[in-house]
Design an enzyme around this catalytic site. Sequence first.
Site, PDB file in Angstrom:
ATOM      1  N   TRP A  88       0.823  -1.208   0.000  1.00 31.90           N
ATOM      2  CA  TRP A  88       0.000   0.000   0.000  1.00 31.90           C
ATOM      3  C   TRP A  88       0.855   1.256   0.000  1.00 31.90           C
ATOM      4  O   TRP A  88       0.358   2.344  -0.240  1.00 31.90           O
ATOM      5  CB  TRP A  88      -0.916   0.004   1.232  1.00 31.90           C
ATOM      6  CG  TRP A  88      -0.194   0.230   2.546  1.00 31.90           C
ATOM      7  CD1 TRP A  88       0.897  -0.436   3.018  1.00 31.90           C
ATOM      8  CD2 TRP A  88      -0.501   1.213   3.538  1.00 31.90           C
ATOM      9  NE1 TRP A  88       1.269   0.047   4.253  1.00 31.90           N
ATOM     10  CE2 TRP A  88       0.428   1.073   4.602  1.00 31.90           C
ATOM     11  CE3 TRP A  88      -1.491   2.186   3.655  1.00 31.90           C
ATOM     12  CZ2 TRP A  88       0.405   1.872   5.751  1.00 31.90           C
ATOM     13  CZ3 TRP A  88      -1.502   2.978   4.799  1.00 31.90           C
ATOM     14  CH2 TRP A  88      -0.558   2.820   5.814  1.00 31.90           C
ATOM     15  N   ASP A  89       2.148   1.112   0.256  1.00 31.84           N
ATOM     16  CA  ASP A  89       3.083   2.235   0.208  1.00 31.84           C
ATOM     17  C   ASP A  89       2.863   3.061  -1.064  1.00 31.84           C
ATOM     18  O   ASP A  89       2.941   4.278  -1.057  1.00 31.84           O
ATOM     19  CB  ASP A  89       4.541   1.736   0.168  1.00 31.84           C
ATOM     20  CG  ASP A  89       4.924   0.815   1.307  1.00 31.84           C
ATOM     21  OD1 ASP A  89       4.060   0.041   1.762  1.00 31.84           O
ATOM     22  OD2 ASP A  89       6.099   0.839   1.731  1.00 31.84           O
TER      23      ASP A  89
ATOM     24  N   GLU B 246       0.582  -2.539  12.398  1.00 35.30           N
ATOM     25  CA  GLU B 246       0.737  -3.999  12.384  1.00 35.30           C
ATOM     26  C   GLU B 246       1.020  -4.581  13.764  1.00 35.30           C
ATOM     27  O   GLU B 246       1.291  -5.772  13.885  1.00 35.30           O
ATOM     28  CB  GLU B 246       1.837  -4.389  11.398  1.00 35.30           C
ATOM     29  CG  GLU B 246       1.459  -4.039   9.965  1.00 35.30           C
ATOM     30  CD  GLU B 246       2.510  -4.457   8.951  1.00 35.30           C
ATOM     31  OE1 GLU B 246       3.634  -4.785   9.358  1.00 35.30           O
ATOM     32  OE2 GLU B 246       2.180  -4.448   7.754  1.00 35.30           O
TER      33      GLU B 246
HETATM   34  C1  BGC Z   1       4.994  -1.601   7.316  1.00 36.76           C
HETATM   35  C2  BGC Z   1       3.973  -1.645   6.216  1.00 36.76           C
HETATM   36  C3  BGC Z   1       4.663  -1.360   4.897  1.00 36.76           C
HETATM   37  C4  BGC Z   1       5.812  -2.306   4.667  1.00 36.76           C
HETATM   38  C5  BGC Z   1       6.585  -1.970   3.411  1.00 36.76           C
HETATM   39  C6  BGC Z   1       6.091  -2.588   7.010  1.00 36.76           C
HETATM   40  O1  BGC Z   1       7.067  -2.517   8.011  1.00 36.76           O
HETATM   41  O2  BGC Z   1       4.412  -1.904   8.557  1.00 36.76           O
HETATM   42  O3  BGC Z   1       2.976  -0.694   6.442  1.00 36.76           O
HETATM   43  O4  BGC Z   1       3.761  -1.467   3.856  1.00 36.76           O
HETATM   44  O5  BGC Z   1       6.687  -2.233   5.767  1.00 36.76           O
HETATM   45  O6  BGC Z   1       7.129  -0.690   3.476  1.00 36.76           O
END
Ligand code: BGC
Length: 781
Positions: free
Chosen positions: A361-362, A488
């Site tokens: 989603w970045d 997360e």
């Molecule tokens: C983050 C996610 C992100 C991913 C890639 C993870 O550590 O919690 O939100 O999409 O890294 O950057």
Amino acid sequence: MISHPAYAVEPWCLRETELNLDVLAQSESVFSLSNGHVGWRGNLDEGEPHAHPGSYLNGVHEQHPLPYAEAGYGYPESGQTVINVTNGKLIRLLVDDEPFDLRYGWVRSHERVLDLRAGLLHRVCEWTSPTGTTVRVRSTRLVSFPQRAIAAIAYEVEPLDARTNLVIQSELVANEQLPMRTGDPRAAAALESCLQPEEHTAIDTRLRLVHRTTRSHQRVAAAADHVVRGPESTRTSSESTDDVARVTVTALLEPGETLRLEKLVSYGWSGMRSLPAVRDQVEAALAAARSTGWQGLVDQQRESLDDFWRHADIEVDGDAEIQLAIRFALFHVLQAGRRAEQRAIPAKGLTGSGYDGHSFWDTETFVLPLLTYTSPNCVAEALRWRQDTLPTARARARQLGLRGAAFPWRTITGAECSGYWPAGTAAFHINADIAAAVVRYIWATGDADFERRTGVELLVETARLWHSLGHHDSSGRFHINGVTGPDEYSALSNDNAYTNLMARVNLQAAADAAERHAAQAAALGVDAEEIAAWRDAARAMVVPCNRALGVHEQAAGYTGLDVWDFAGTEPEQYPLLLHFPYFDLYRKQVVKQADLVLAMFLCGDAFEEDHKARNFAYYEPLTVRDSSLSACIQCVMAAEVGHLGLAYDYLGEAALLDLADLERNTRDGLHIASLAGAWIGLVAGFGGMRDYGDTLSFAPRLPERLGRLAFSLLFRRRCLRIDITSSHVTYRLMEGEPLQISHGGELIALSKEAPQTRPVEPPTALPEPPQPPGRRPQPRR
Ligand code: BGC
């Protein structure tokens, strides 16, 4: 990096004044060149020493089995990893029998400069070989924006004090030996020898290698041609084997004479096209580059970047590091997206193999906002890629017993590659993030054709997912249960406020778009009843709130959980995910990255002002920023609720994440979303730009240290320039028809002839909330 003495701080370039092998891996990432299709890490021309050799083609990957100790329904069975394709940047040099290798002999000087205006990486080095011969080596490298298959190098060697025998070997090399994997679980698995040779040729100065990946069956071709200029003694030969094609140039040079090589490299790949077709493709691209010539490529690159900077540049007075960092950020985000063309924009761009080359989603939440207002065509392309992957996303939704489309949490091709449900597919919010990017792009560009062909379908299928995932309770309220929001460190929650608010936007936007484009909607099977159901769900969407505390809940019941034992957590136990079991994180109040705070930014119109300040004060002491996606959002909301000094500290963290290697993993590639976050921090944080409601709105406010901030935006076929000082802001319409914008709630009519200046009201200073112990951002104010 820029905190390293070898790095200078200049407004338009990143300069490394000496070679430091202790930051070689990081330098390979920051000096990466890419156009979104082809990516070359900033490896030294001669190939060694290296940390991570990297040549990437967007979309080229290898598959590998995803084994599970215990099977479960719906687990993805196959993973995808970006691979190091044929290295076309290799130019080895032999100086009077000695390999030019900076680990030997004496490096008298070494400088590399990434010129952000020209899009070129320059290098100049003076080196004395172990046997005492001194040469100057200069190289300039580019990955072309206008010719997306093309990368090129101009390489020159000059003996400085004696007649010297030189041998240059310019190569294409496949299946390079790669260093061992790092212990960081977030770094990519490097797949060795995954390219099966299909064809190799070397004729005069022309080289070509064609390979095929073993499991993903992608055909990858690289071709090169050279222009050689040297004294009369110069001789050229070439040869090839399965994995190496080489042009060798020998010459005897007097001091002051130069041996120059211009190397043009073209890349092509396909999962469907035949060997002759892919071969012809790279030869054709090479022919076009040959006719443009090296200088032509350099000129085109500059023109392309002039156009970008005219509409995108940001000026920052009062902080030279942030000035460099924001241009560096804009440049790398552009590199990640410019020619990605219906491929994903990976979290690391094409700068390294971190995160296996996956996109998340970045892209939609962090990268596309920047591109929407500076290079909107890239956004349409990125979203068309999502549309291309709809068949896979629909199949995934069906597999999960849901309607519409379930987009993958992490992927290269569109198939889910996350085997970890709680922080994978359960992060269903990615569907709303994609929908929000669609809405923003259409809102900011008025691209009706895109809305009809792409927007409607993406909005409808994502809305369907929400409607089937959620349910109305007995009093009619709409809940979405068992999902993971952006944070997360919480999983499978009920009514995550961010998810619900974004789903609400998604459902409303789908209903509006379906009504505006009745024929397209009907073709997708949408009827009046379905539209009404989406509107009902949106209207009845639950946004959990703890009335006693006067704050929103990140998810239902969140504020009732125990608070994490921050006082008992040592500074070296961050990131927490590497030191504590998830079950314990999941049952406590501890926030990995902005979640409710992100909702307050993206859905700001759903919150009252005083609620925002209280929410910010509540979540700030819980947020540990174990993700690089947090600081920029905390910057924006700190600025909005009046903590300008804190916002500025967060801006520093987002903007310098890679340049200062703050997370100690820049070696694996740049954090493209955090780089884009630096733009978000400046434009939405200190510019106060918001893009919901009817008009584009601004509420500027500068932290004390910044004397001035000026930025440009592309908006509905106009170019705006916003120039902010501590006391005033001036809005200028640089290009396009008159337009209305909003400044702190006041509507302002802008025309090219009449810039508008307004006073900047400093926000009321509130007591600043603390961060968890040891998690304060580095002070910058
Ligand atoms: C983050 C996610 C992100 C991913 C890639 C993870 O550590 O919690 O939100 O999409 O890294 O950057």
